[in-house]
Design an enzyme around this catalytic site. Structure first.
Site, PDB file in Angstrom:
ATOM      1  N   LYS A  14      10.641 -20.063   5.768  1.00  0.00           N
ATOM      2  CA  LYS A  14       9.726 -21.005   6.433  1.00  0.00           C
ATOM      3  C   LYS A  14       8.357 -20.351   6.661  1.00  0.00           C
ATOM      4  O   LYS A  14       7.316 -20.930   6.359  1.00  0.00           O
ATOM      5  CB  LYS A  14      10.303 -21.466   7.792  1.00  0.00           C
ATOM      6  N   ARG A 162      11.197  -6.876  13.309  1.00  0.00           N
ATOM      7  CA  ARG A 162      11.394  -7.748  14.472  1.00  0.00           C
ATOM      8  C   ARG A 162      12.655  -7.353  15.238  1.00  0.00           C
ATOM      9  O   ARG A 162      13.651  -6.979  14.632  1.00  0.00           O
ATOM     10  CB  ARG A 162      11.508  -9.206  14.012  1.00  0.00           C
ATOM     11  N   ARG A 173      21.929 -16.006  15.506  1.00  0.00           N
ATOM     12  CA  ARG A 173      20.951 -17.044  15.102  1.00  0.00           C
ATOM     13  C   ARG A 173      21.597 -18.031  14.132  1.00  0.00           C
ATOM     14  O   ARG A 173      21.369 -19.245  14.218  1.00  0.00           O
ATOM     15  CB  ARG A 173      19.720 -16.397  14.458  1.00  0.00           C
TER      16      ARG A 173
HETATM   17  P1  AP5 Z   1      10.585 -15.642   6.249  1.00  0.00           P
HETATM   18  O1  AP5 Z   1       9.573 -16.429   5.510  1.00  0.00           O
HETATM   19  O2  AP5 Z   1      10.102 -14.721   7.309  1.00  0.00           O
HETATM   20  O3  AP5 Z   1      11.765 -16.599   6.782  1.00  0.00           O
HETATM   21  P2  AP5 Z   1      11.825 -17.605   8.025  1.00  0.00           P
HETATM   22  O4  AP5 Z   1      12.511 -18.828   7.557  1.00  0.00           O
HETATM   23  O5  AP5 Z   1      10.476 -17.747   8.640  1.00  0.00           O
HETATM   24  O6  AP5 Z   1      12.821 -16.810   8.942  1.00  0.00           O
HETATM   25  P3  AP5 Z   1      12.786 -16.532  10.524  1.00  0.00           P
HETATM   26  O7  AP5 Z   1      13.787 -15.434  10.737  1.00  0.00           O
HETATM   27  O8  AP5 Z   1      11.397 -16.299  11.007  1.00  0.00           O
HETATM   28  O9  AP5 Z   1      13.336 -17.848  11.063  1.00  0.00           O
HETATM   29  P4  AP5 Z   1      13.943 -18.099  12.442  1.00  0.00           P
HETATM   30  O10 AP5 Z   1      13.993 -19.558  12.454  1.00  0.00           O
HETATM   31  O11 AP5 Z   1      15.233 -17.388  12.694  1.00  0.00           O
HETATM   32  O12 AP5 Z   1      12.938 -17.345  13.419  1.00  0.00           O
HETATM   33  P5  AP5 Z   1      11.764 -17.867  14.354  1.00  0.00           P
HETATM   34  O13 AP5 Z   1      10.688 -16.870  14.306  1.00  0.00           O
HETATM   35  O14 AP5 Z   1      11.471 -19.285  14.066  1.00  0.00           O
HETATM   36  O15 AP5 Z   1      11.405 -14.797   5.153  1.00  0.00           O
HETATM   37  C1  AP5 Z   1      12.451 -13.922   5.538  1.00  0.00           C
HETATM   38  C2  AP5 Z   1      12.524 -12.741   4.563  1.00  0.00           C
HETATM   39  O16 AP5 Z   1      12.926 -13.226   3.298  1.00  0.00           O
HETATM   40  C3  AP5 Z   1      11.203 -12.020   4.357  1.00  0.00           C
HETATM   41  O17 AP5 Z   1      11.442 -10.641   4.209  1.00  0.00           O
HETATM   42  C4  AP5 Z   1      10.646 -12.627   3.059  1.00  0.00           C
HETATM   43  O18 AP5 Z   1       9.832 -11.708   2.324  1.00  0.00           O
HETATM   44  C5  AP5 Z   1      11.935 -12.947   2.313  1.00  0.00           C
HETATM   45  N1  AP5 Z   1      11.827 -14.152   1.489  1.00  0.00           N
HETATM   46  C6  AP5 Z   1      11.181 -15.305   1.786  1.00  0.00           C
HETATM   47  N2  AP5 Z   1      11.325 -16.201   0.800  1.00  0.00           N
HETATM   48  C7  AP5 Z   1      12.111 -15.607  -0.137  1.00  0.00           C
HETATM   49  C8  AP5 Z   1      12.626 -16.037  -1.404  1.00  0.00           C
HETATM   50  N3  AP5 Z   1      12.347 -17.272  -1.877  1.00  0.00           N
HETATM   51  N4  AP5 Z   1      13.410 -15.174  -2.101  1.00  0.00           N
HETATM   52  C9  AP5 Z   1      13.668 -13.922  -1.617  1.00  0.00           C
HETATM   53  N5  AP5 Z   1      13.210 -13.459  -0.433  1.00  0.00           N
HETATM   54  C10 AP5 Z   1      12.437 -14.296   0.297  1.00  0.00           C
HETATM   55  O19 AP5 Z   1      12.477 -17.813  15.779  1.00  0.00           O
HETATM   56  C11 AP5 Z   1      12.792 -16.567  16.370  1.00  0.00           C
HETATM   57  C12 AP5 Z   1      13.433 -16.806  17.736  1.00  0.00           C
HETATM   58  O20 AP5 Z   1      12.498 -17.476  18.603  1.00  0.00           O
HETATM   59  C13 AP5 Z   1      14.666 -17.727  17.738  1.00  0.00           C
HETATM   60  O21 AP5 Z   1      15.863 -17.018  17.449  1.00  0.00           O
HETATM   61  C14 AP5 Z   1      14.650 -18.237  19.183  1.00  0.00           C
HETATM   62  O22 AP5 Z   1      15.089 -17.255  20.089  1.00  0.00           O
HETATM   63  C15 AP5 Z   1      13.152 -18.449  19.415  1.00  0.00           C
HETATM   64  N6  AP5 Z   1      12.711 -19.800  18.969  1.00  0.00           N
HETATM   65  C16 AP5 Z   1      11.776 -20.062  18.008  1.00  0.00           C
HETATM   66  N7  AP5 Z   1      11.622 -21.386  17.856  1.00  0.00           N
HETATM   67  C17 AP5 Z   1      12.480 -21.966  18.748  1.00  0.00           C
HETATM   68  C18 AP5 Z   1      12.793 -23.310  19.031  1.00  0.00           C
HETATM   69  N8  AP5 Z   1      12.204 -24.325  18.382  1.00  0.00           N
HETATM   70  N9  AP5 Z   1      13.737 -23.546  19.993  1.00  0.00           N
HETATM   71  C19 AP5 Z   1      14.332 -22.532  20.651  1.00  0.00           C
HETATM   72  N10 AP5 Z   1      14.086 -21.239  20.416  1.00  0.00           N
HETATM   73  C20 AP5 Z   1      13.162 -20.945  19.469  1.00  0.00           C
HETATM   74 MG    MG Z   2       9.662 -17.237  10.513  1.00  0.00          MG
END
Ligand code: AP5
Ligand code: MG
Length: 218
Positions: A14, A162, A173
């Site tokens: 994402k 992170r 998660r």
């Molecule tokens: P990346 O692009 O970073 O993936 P992502 O989908 O953004 O993953 P996140 O871990 O950030 O998602 P999340 O939803 O768990 O975390 P968030 O920050 O929203 O890519 C990941 C890796 O893969 C990278 O190394 C990249 O290079 C690689 N990659 C990407 N695309 C690829 C491909 N096509 N092929 C191969 N490799 C690839 O949330 C974090 C925390 O915040 C949550 O756990 C929660 O505690 C809190 N939080 C955030 N939003 C909310 C909400 N709405 N409600 C409640 N709590 C929330």
């Molecule tokens: Mg992310």
């Protein structure tokens, strides 16, 4: 102004895709994970409350997250907004729907980046991110290493791991994601601009699929 939504499990890409879409279509990127991590690093009241929850891989409560998002939307944006990581529970989706209708803001594309569970843990555990929040570039130790070990290609800041990118927090998660995703999908899959793309391809190919979806309604 419209809002667009990227759905998908942790590590689905994402953040990676949002950065590209924002640049190509001149959107405003709104990542609740980034907002919360910023609050943690600034030790605000919400940041102090959210720190341990996030590190353990649990979700921050819906009212807190909704409040952050609505406050930001109320400040206004020039152009459309792309949500990354929000909404992620049915309660958040319903609250957002009500907020958008009272503010007369349209819902644009809702896109699910679908990736099989088996590839996600390695993506997350190997991820490194730029420590400069204004940059936030995303790397992977194997599939997208920086040119210089531990240093951001774009801004020269140190990279960091992170606190929730451990195998243990990742599993937590994923458990939350699996519990909340079906109700969320049920809420969005019948809306006119809902699509799912294959996220288990190279990032460039995933981006190509997303680009096909955006111009028609962005
Ligand atoms: P990346 O692009 O970073 O993936 P992502 O989908 O953004 O993953 P996140 O871990 O950030 O998602 P999340 O939803 O768990 O975390 P968030 O920050 O929203 O890519 C990941 C890796 O893969 C990278 O190394 C990249 O290079 C690689 N990659 C990407 N695309 C690829 C491909 N096509 N092929 C191969 N490799 C690839 O949330 C974090 C925390 O915040 C949550 O756990 C929660 O505690 C809190 N939080 C955030 N939003 C909310 C909400 N709405 N409600 C409640 N709590 C929330
Ligand atoms: Mg992310």
């Amino acid at each position: 102004m419209k809002v667009h939504i990227l759905l998908g499990p942790p590590g689905s890409g994402k953040g990676t895709q949002a950065k590209r879409l924002v640049e190509k279509f001149n959107l405003n990127h709104l990542s609740t994970g980034d907002i919360l991590r910023d609050a943690v690093s600034k030790e605000t009241e919400i940041g102090r409350m959210a720190k341990a929850i996030m590190a353990s891989g649990k979700l921050v409560d819906d009212d807190t997250v909704n409040g952050l998002v609505f406050a930001r939307l109320q400040q206004g944006f020039e152009g459309d907004v792309l949500f990354d990581g929000y909404p992620r529970t049915l309660q958040q989706a319903k609250a957002l729907g009500e907020f958008l209708s009272t503010q007369m803001i349209g819902l644009g594309n809702v896109v699910n980046i679908a990736v099989p569970d088996g590839v996600l843990e390695a993506r997350v555990v190997g991820r490194r991110v730029c420590s400069n929040n204004d940059c936030g570039a995303i790397y992977h130790v194997e599939s997208k290493p920086p040119k210089q070990d531990g240093i951001c290609d774009l801004c020269g800041s140190p990279l960091k791991h992170r606190s929730d990118d451990t195998a243990e927090a990742f599993r937590s998660r994923m458990a939350d994601f699996n519990a909340s995703f079906q109700p969320l999908l049920g809420f969005y899959e019948h809306q006119p601009h809902y699509r799912s793309v294959d996220g288990n391809l190279a990032p460039e190919q995933v981006f190509e699929s997303l680009v096909q979806l955006f111009p028609e309604s962005a």
